[in-house]
Design a protein around this motif. Structure first.
Motif, PDB file in Angstrom:
ATOM      1  N   UNK A   1      28.117  16.319-108.379  1.00  0.00           N
ATOM      2  CA  UNK A   1      28.144  15.937-109.794  1.00  0.00           C
ATOM      3  C   UNK A   1      28.614  17.111-110.651  1.00  0.00           C
ATOM      4  N   UNK A   2      28.114  18.307-110.366  1.00  0.00           N
ATOM      5  CA  UNK A   2      28.491  19.478-111.168  1.00  0.00           C
ATOM      6  C   UNK A   2      29.928  19.923-110.898  1.00  0.00           C
ATOM      7  N   UNK A   3      30.375  19.766-109.678  1.00  0.00           N
ATOM      8  CA  UNK A   3      31.781  20.082-109.369  1.00  0.00           C
ATOM      9  C   UNK A   3      32.692  19.136-110.138  1.00  0.00           C
ATOM     10  N   UNK A   4      32.354  17.859-110.117  1.00  0.00           N
ATOM     11  CA  UNK A   4      33.152  16.858-110.844  1.00  0.00           C
ATOM     12  C   UNK A   4      33.075  17.107-112.340  1.00  0.00           C
ATOM     13  N   UNK A   5      31.894  17.431-112.838  1.00  0.00           N
ATOM     14  CA  UNK A   5      31.742  17.750-114.269  1.00  0.00           C
ATOM     15  C   UNK A   5      32.681  18.863-114.677  1.00  0.00           C
ATOM     16  N   UNK A   6      32.718  19.936-113.909  1.00  0.00           N
ATOM     17  CA  UNK A   6      33.586  21.068-114.240  1.00  0.00           C
ATOM     18  C   UNK A   6      35.056  20.647-114.289  1.00  0.00           C
ATOM     19  N   UNK A   7      35.483  19.837-113.326  1.00  0.00           N
ATOM     20  CA  UNK A   7      36.884  19.407-113.277  1.00  0.00           C
ATOM     21  C   UNK A   7      37.227  18.464-114.431  1.00  0.00           C
ATOM     22  N   UNK A   8      36.315  17.572-114.780  1.00  0.00           N
ATOM     23  CA  UNK A   8      36.560  16.652-115.895  1.00  0.00           C
ATOM     24  C   UNK A   8      36.598  17.413-117.212  1.00  0.00           C
TER      25      UNK A   8
ATOM     26  N   UNK B   1      30.264   7.121-113.519  1.00  0.00           N
ATOM     27  CA  UNK B   1      29.302   6.826-112.463  1.00  0.00           C
ATOM     28  C   UNK B   1      29.878   7.271-111.135  1.00  0.00           C
ATOM     29  N   UNK B   2      29.114   8.051-110.426  1.00  0.00           N
ATOM     30  CA  UNK B   2      29.489   8.464-109.076  1.00  0.00           C
ATOM     31  C   UNK B   2      28.688   7.580-108.130  1.00  0.00           C
ATOM     32  N   UNK B   3      29.387   6.730-107.391  1.00  0.00           N
ATOM     33  CA  UNK B   3      28.703   5.774-106.527  1.00  0.00           C
ATOM     34  C   UNK B   3      27.846   4.847-107.357  1.00  0.00           C
ATOM     35  N   UNK B   4      26.565   4.758-107.003  1.00  0.00           N
ATOM     36  CA  UNK B   4      25.641   3.865-107.707  1.00  0.00           C
ATOM     37  C   UNK B   4      25.303   4.359-109.111  1.00  0.00           C
ATOM     38  N   UNK B   5      25.483   5.660-109.343  1.00  0.00           N
ATOM     39  CA  UNK B   5      25.137   6.232-110.647  1.00  0.00           C
ATOM     40  C   UNK B   5      23.636   6.243-110.913  1.00  0.00           C
TER      41      UNK B   5
ATOM     42  N   UNK C   1      29.127  10.731-126.636  1.00  0.00           N
ATOM     43  CA  UNK C   1      28.471  11.455-125.557  1.00  0.00           C
ATOM     44  C   UNK C   1      29.282  11.331-124.273  1.00  0.00           C
ATOM     45  N   UNK C   2      29.012  12.220-123.344  1.00  0.00           N
ATOM     46  CA  UNK C   2      29.565  12.111-121.995  1.00  0.00           C
ATOM     47  C   UNK C   2      28.403  12.216-121.026  1.00  0.00           C
ATOM     48  N   UNK C   3      28.383  11.292-120.067  1.00  0.00           N
ATOM     49  CA  UNK C   3      27.356  11.298-119.028  1.00  0.00           C
ATOM     50  C   UNK C   3      28.042  11.163-117.687  1.00  0.00           C
ATOM     51  N   UNK C   4      27.728  12.077-116.803  1.00  0.00           N
ATOM     52  CA  UNK C   4      28.208  11.989-115.427  1.00  0.00           C
ATOM     53  C   UNK C   4      26.961  11.760-114.585  1.00  0.00           C
ATOM     54  N   UNK C   5      26.908  10.561-114.000  1.00  0.00           N
ATOM     55  CA  UNK C   5      25.715  10.123-113.290  1.00  0.00           C
ATOM     56  C   UNK C   5      25.933  10.216-111.777  1.00  0.00           C
TER      57      UNK C   5
END
Length: 174
Positions: free
Chosen positions: A50-57, A132-136, A34-38
């Motif tokens: 989060x969605x901008x980073x998701x698209x780039x990843x 995790x972005x920051x605290x996630x 799985x992939x989780x971007x928190x």
């Protein structure tokens, strides 16, 4: 005699379904990556980033994992690129003047029941790429990397197999 064979086949089929269904539930967690971007929080800014980073990843990982055919290969490629994944997220965070940074790791964690399209993953422990972005602590975006449900392009074909059908074909010599 035909009646006996039909009854035996039905019992075999029901027993096989019960056995494979139980076995699948227990082993299915190891068959997924799985992939989780928190997000850092549930604020609109943190959710948007989060969605901008998701698209780039996803854009970065798609060609990296395109030649992979097994879960182990996917994990190896992702492990080799964890620092790049973190760098991508951190650059976006910095560009947007956010005062927190990201971290990325491959780990095995407990997850609640989740549905992706017509696939429902039971609660349990799964291998996952966690960003995790920051605290996630905000809501997360998630998907399944293996089998590739969110990294599929139109040039890729995947064939899914049925263990039950394979067993029946072996039994009847087909």
């Amino acid at each position: 005699m035909k009646k006996f064979i039909a009854i035996f086949f039905c019992l075999f089929l029901v027993g096989g379904l019960i056995f494979l269904g139980t076995r699948e539930t227990e082993s299915s967690h190891t068959e997924y990556l799985r992939i989780h971007i928190r997000a850092d929080s549930n604020s609109a800014v943190d959710q948007d980033i989060k969605y901008i980073i998701k698209d780039q990843i996803v854009d970065f990982l798609t060609p990296v994992i395109s030649s992979c055919t097994t879960k182990d290969e996917f994990e190896e490629k992702i492990n080799q690129n964890l620092s790049q994944i973190t760098r991508i997220a951190n650059e976006i965070l910095a560009h947007n003047n956010l005062d927190y940074r990201s971290s990325a790791k491959l780990t095995n964690e407990y997850f609640p029941v989740r549905t992706y399209g017509n696939l429902t993953l039971d609660s349990g422990y799964y291998d996952a790429l966690i960003v995790n972005l920051g605290s996630g602590k905000g809501d997360n975006w998630w998907c399944v990397v293996y089998p590739p449900l969110c990294f599929v392009n139109s040039n890729t074909t995947y064939v899914y197999k049925s263990r039950l059908l394979e067993t029946i074909r072996k039994f009847f010599g087909g």
